[in-house]
Scaffold this motif. Structure first.
Motif, mmCIF file in Angstrom:
data_model
loop_
_atom_site.group_PDB
_atom_site.id
_atom_site.type_symbol
_atom_site.label_atom_id
_atom_site.label_comp_id
_atom_site.label_asym_id
_atom_site.label_seq_id
_atom_site.Cartn_x
_atom_site.Cartn_y
_atom_site.Cartn_z
ATOM 1 N N ASP A 142 0.850 -1.203 0.000
ATOM 2 C CA ASP A 142 0.000 0.000 0.000
ATOM 3 C C ASP A 142 0.878 1.243 0.000
ATOM 4 O O ASP A 142 0.833 2.060 0.925
ATOM 5 N N LYS A 143 1.675 1.398 -1.022
ATOM 6 C CA LYS A 143 2.638 2.498 -1.071
ATOM 7 C C LYS A 143 1.949 3.871 -1.050
ATOM 8 O O LYS A 143 0.869 4.041 -1.631
ATOM 9 N N GLU A 186 0.802 5.068 15.145
ATOM 10 C CA GLU A 186 1.954 4.267 15.560
ATOM 11 C C GLU A 186 3.123 4.367 14.572
ATOM 12 O O GLU A 186 2.947 4.238 13.363
ATOM 13 N N LEU A 187 4.338 4.582 15.112
ATOM 14 C CA LEU A 187 5.567 4.548 14.328
ATOM 15 C C LEU A 187 6.392 3.347 14.786
ATOM 16 O O LEU A 187 7.051 3.388 15.824
ATOM 17 N N PRO A 188 6.379 2.252 14.014
ATOM 18 C CA PRO A 188 7.076 1.028 14.426
ATOM 19 C C PRO A 188 8.533 0.954 13.987
ATOM 20 O O PRO A 188 9.217 -0.018 14.282
ATOM 21 N N GLY A 189 9.018 1.965 13.269
ATOM 22 C CA GLY A 189 10.411 1.938 12.828
ATOM 23 C C GLY A 189 10.602 1.437 11.413
ATOM 24 O O GLY A 189 11.705 1.041 11.035
ATOM 25 N N TYR A 190 9.537 1.472 10.610
ATOM 26 C CA TYR A 190 9.599 1.077 9.197
ATOM 27 C C TYR A 190 8.294 1.506 8.535
ATOM 28 O O TYR A 190 7.316 1.827 9.238
ATOM 29 N N PRO A 191 8.206 1.515 7.197
ATOM 30 C CA PRO A 191 6.965 1.884 6.516
ATOM 31 C C PRO A 191 5.870 0.844 6.801
ATOM 32 O O PRO A 191 6.030 -0.318 6.448
ATOM 33 N N ALA A 192 4.780 1.262 7.435
ATOM 34 C CA ALA A 192 3.777 0.292 7.878
ATOM 35 C C ALA A 192 2.341 0.717 7.601
ATOM 36 O O ALA A 192 1.411 -0.023 7.912
ATOM 37 N N SER A 193 2.144 1.883 7.017
ATOM 38 C CA SER A 193 0.777 2.396 6.867
ATOM 39 C C SER A 193 0.090 1.839 5.627
ATOM 40 O O SER A 193 0.708 1.185 4.786
ATOM 41 N N HIS A 194 -1.200 2.157 5.519
ATOM 42 C CA HIS A 194 -1.972 1.795 4.335
ATOM 43 C C HIS A 194 -2.013 2.991 3.381
ATOM 44 O O HIS A 194 -3.076 3.390 2.911
ATOM 45 N N SER A 195 -0.855 3.568 3.129
ATOM 46 C CA SER A 195 -0.589 4.677 2.205
ATOM 47 C C SER A 195 -0.576 6.054 2.870
ATOM 48 O O SER A 195 -0.087 7.017 2.276
ATOM 49 N N CYS A 196 -1.091 6.179 4.088
ATOM 50 C CA CYS A 196 -1.038 7.473 4.772
ATOM 51 C C CYS A 196 0.364 7.750 5.310
ATOM 52 O O CYS A 196 1.254 6.910 5.260
ATOM 53 N N LEU A 197 0.540 8.946 5.854
ATOM 54 C CA LEU A 197 1.837 9.371 6.372
ATOM 55 C C LEU A 197 1.707 9.545 7.880
ATOM 56 O O LEU A 197 1.155 10.532 8.368
ATOM 57 N N ARG A 198 2.188 8.579 8.621
ATOM 58 C CA ARG A 198 2.054 8.584 10.077
ATOM 59 C C ARG A 198 3.073 9.517 10.723
ATOM 60 O O ARG A 198 4.200 9.653 10.246
ATOM 61 N N LEU A 199 2.668 10.096 11.855
ATOM 62 C CA LEU A 199 3.515 11.042 12.556
ATOM 63 C C LEU A 199 3.436 10.837 14.063
ATOM 64 O O LEU A 199 2.457 10.282 14.570
ATOM 65 N N LEU A 200 4.463 11.309 14.764
ATOM 66 C CA LEU A 200 4.374 11.405 16.212
ATOM 67 C C LEU A 200 3.314 12.441 16.558
ATOM 68 O O LEU A 200 3.049 13.356 15.774
ATOM 69 N N GLU A 201 2.725 12.320 17.728
ATOM 70 C CA GLU A 201 1.636 13.224 18.104
ATOM 71 C C GLU A 201 2.046 14.695 18.034
ATOM 72 O O GLU A 201 1.323 15.530 17.497
ATOM 73 N N LYS A 202 3.228 15.016 18.566
ATOM 74 C CA LYS A 202 3.657 16.421 18.584
ATOM 75 C C LYS A 202 3.827 16.964 17.166
ATOM 76 O O LYS A 202 3.526 18.133 16.891
ATOM 77 N N ASP A 203 4.297 16.130 16.247
ATOM 78 C CA ASP A 203 4.487 16.563 14.868
ATOM 79 C C ASP A 203 3.147 16.679 14.138
ATOM 80 O O ASP A 203 2.951 17.598 13.327
ATOM 81 N N SER A 234 11.853 6.795 -3.048
ATOM 82 C CA SER A 234 11.320 5.431 -2.943
ATOM 83 C C SER A 234 12.061 4.694 -1.839
ATOM 84 O O SER A 234 13.191 5.038 -1.491
ATOM 85 N N TYR A 235 11.420 3.674 -1.314
ATOM 86 C CA TYR A 235 11.981 2.909 -0.202
ATOM 87 C C TYR A 235 12.308 1.502 -0.676
ATOM 88 O O TYR A 235 11.494 0.852 -1.347
ATOM 89 N N ASP A 236 13.499 1.023 -0.339
ATOM 90 C CA ASP A 236 13.910 -0.330 -0.704
ATOM 91 C C ASP A 236 13.438 -1.283 0.402
ATOM 92 O O ASP A 236 14.072 -1.400 1.443
ATOM 93 N N PHE A 237 12.331 -1.947 0.158
ATOM 94 C CA PHE A 237 11.725 -2.816 1.165
ATOM 95 C C PHE A 237 12.511 -4.110 1.390
ATOM 96 O O PHE A 237 12.281 -4.810 2.373
ATOM 97 N N ASP A 238 13.420 -4.432 0.484
ATOM 98 C CA ASP A 238 14.212 -5.656 0.609
ATOM 99 C C ASP A 238 15.547 -5.431 1.327
ATOM 100 O O ASP A 238 16.249 -6.392 1.649
ATOM 101 N N ALA A 239 15.890 -4.195 1.550
ATOM 102 C CA ALA A 239 17.169 -3.858 2.181
ATOM 103 C C ALA A 239 16.988 -3.589 3.675
ATOM 104 O O ALA A 239 15.871 -3.382 4.150
ATOM 105 N N PRO A 240 18.060 -3.600 4.455
ATOM 106 C CA PRO A 240 17.968 -3.228 5.872
ATOM 107 C C PRO A 240 17.482 -1.788 6.004
ATOM 108 O O PRO A 240 17.584 -0.989 5.066
ATOM 109 N N LYS A 241 16.974 -1.442 7.154
ATOM 110 C CA LYS A 241 16.525 -0.071 7.392
ATOM 111 C C LYS A 241 17.680 0.882 7.103
ATOM 112 O O LYS A 241 18.779 0.724 7.646
#
Length: 285
Positions: A142-143, A186-203, A234-241
């Protein structure tokens, strides 16, 4: 002959004064951002539990570590190890990849940028970096769409179009048909959304106030677009973070001014055109 010389001198002085005046006006718009630079930026891996026990009351250090690891506090506590700068005395902008100044944006009142490759965002005001932070964008299936968007409607709390049990706080929509927007989640430390752009609450709260809503005519037709939002890379989903490589090279994620200018230059005319529409509209009210 003497009259011609006088006219030439007069025109030269007038032109010089006009150019200086325009430069002064442009500079007056630019925000003045005072930054505290760390003595050095070197990253090492630390056991999360040990680091958190020593630094949980240092909000500045915590904010930097959350940003560097693209995590929220809940996910930070769940992690085994985290990437930590040896010196966290600097402003958070020094630990994020965006350049402090982008001359191509000198005439852009405000804009929000999201970097897919580095999972981070930034705001610029008249070409000056004014805010940065981490994000979690669309997962591989869901890019998040890339390109130029404009903020439209916002809501302090709404529900996801994917699942009505998901509450989205401080939501600002940027693509109405696809239901894409930025919001706190939630920010889990990798791209995890269903296309939206997640943020920390303060941001999320900051961007909620920073950006402008669209203006509709008869509650249907878009009369004025909101704040420009540029999503790129673009994000390389096959590579390390990618931020894990900061331990070897602290500048590995850096986005140069030239790279940013090249990416955004095809959209600048559209951005300025929509900006002028808003200026003209509100100047007549």
């Amino acid at each position: 002959m003497k009259n011609s010389i006088k006219i030439f001198v007069f025109l030269f002085v007038l032109l010089t004064f006009s150019c200086n005046k325009n430069e002064e006006t442009k500079n007056e718009n630019k925000p003045i951002v005072e930054r505290v630079k760390p003595s050095e930026i070197i990253y090492t891996f630390k056991k999360t539990l040990n680091w958190f026990k020593e630094n949980n009351k240092n909000q500045k250090s915590l904010n930097i570590v959350l940003a560097v690891n693209r995590l929220d506090e809940a996910n930070l506590k769940k992690s085994d190890s985290i990437l930590v700068p040896t010196d966290s005395s600097g402003d958070i902008a020094y630990y994020m990849p965006f350049p402090f100044d982008v001359s191509a944006l000198d005439n852009v009142k405000k804009i929000i940028l999201f970097s897919y490759a580095t999972q981070s965002f930034a705001t610029y005001e008249y070409g000056v970096l004014t805010h940065v932070g981490p994000t979690s964008m669309g997962k591989e299936k869901d890019k998040t769409p890339t390109g130029l968007f404009f903020t439209n409607w916002k809501a302090e709390e709404t529900t996801s179009t994917f699942n009505d049990e998901w509450e989205l706080k401080w939501n600002f929509n940027i693509e109405n048909k696809l239901g894409v927007g930025f919001h706190e989640y939630e920010l889990p430390g990798y791209p995890a959304s269903h296309s939206c752009l997640r943020l920390l609450e303060k941001d999320a709260k900051m961007l909620y106030k920073f950006a402008d809503e669209w203006v509709l005519e008869n509650d249907q037709q878009v009369k004025l677009k909101g704040t420009p939002v540029f999503v790129f890379g673009s994000y390389d989903f096959d590579a390390p973070k990618p931020w894990l490589a900061l331990s070897d090279n602290p500048k590995v994620l850096n986005i140069s001014e030239e790279q940013l200018q090249k990416a955004i230059s095809p959209y600048l005319n559209t951005i300025i055109k929509e900006q002028e529409k808003r200026i003209n509209y509100y100047s007549k009210k």
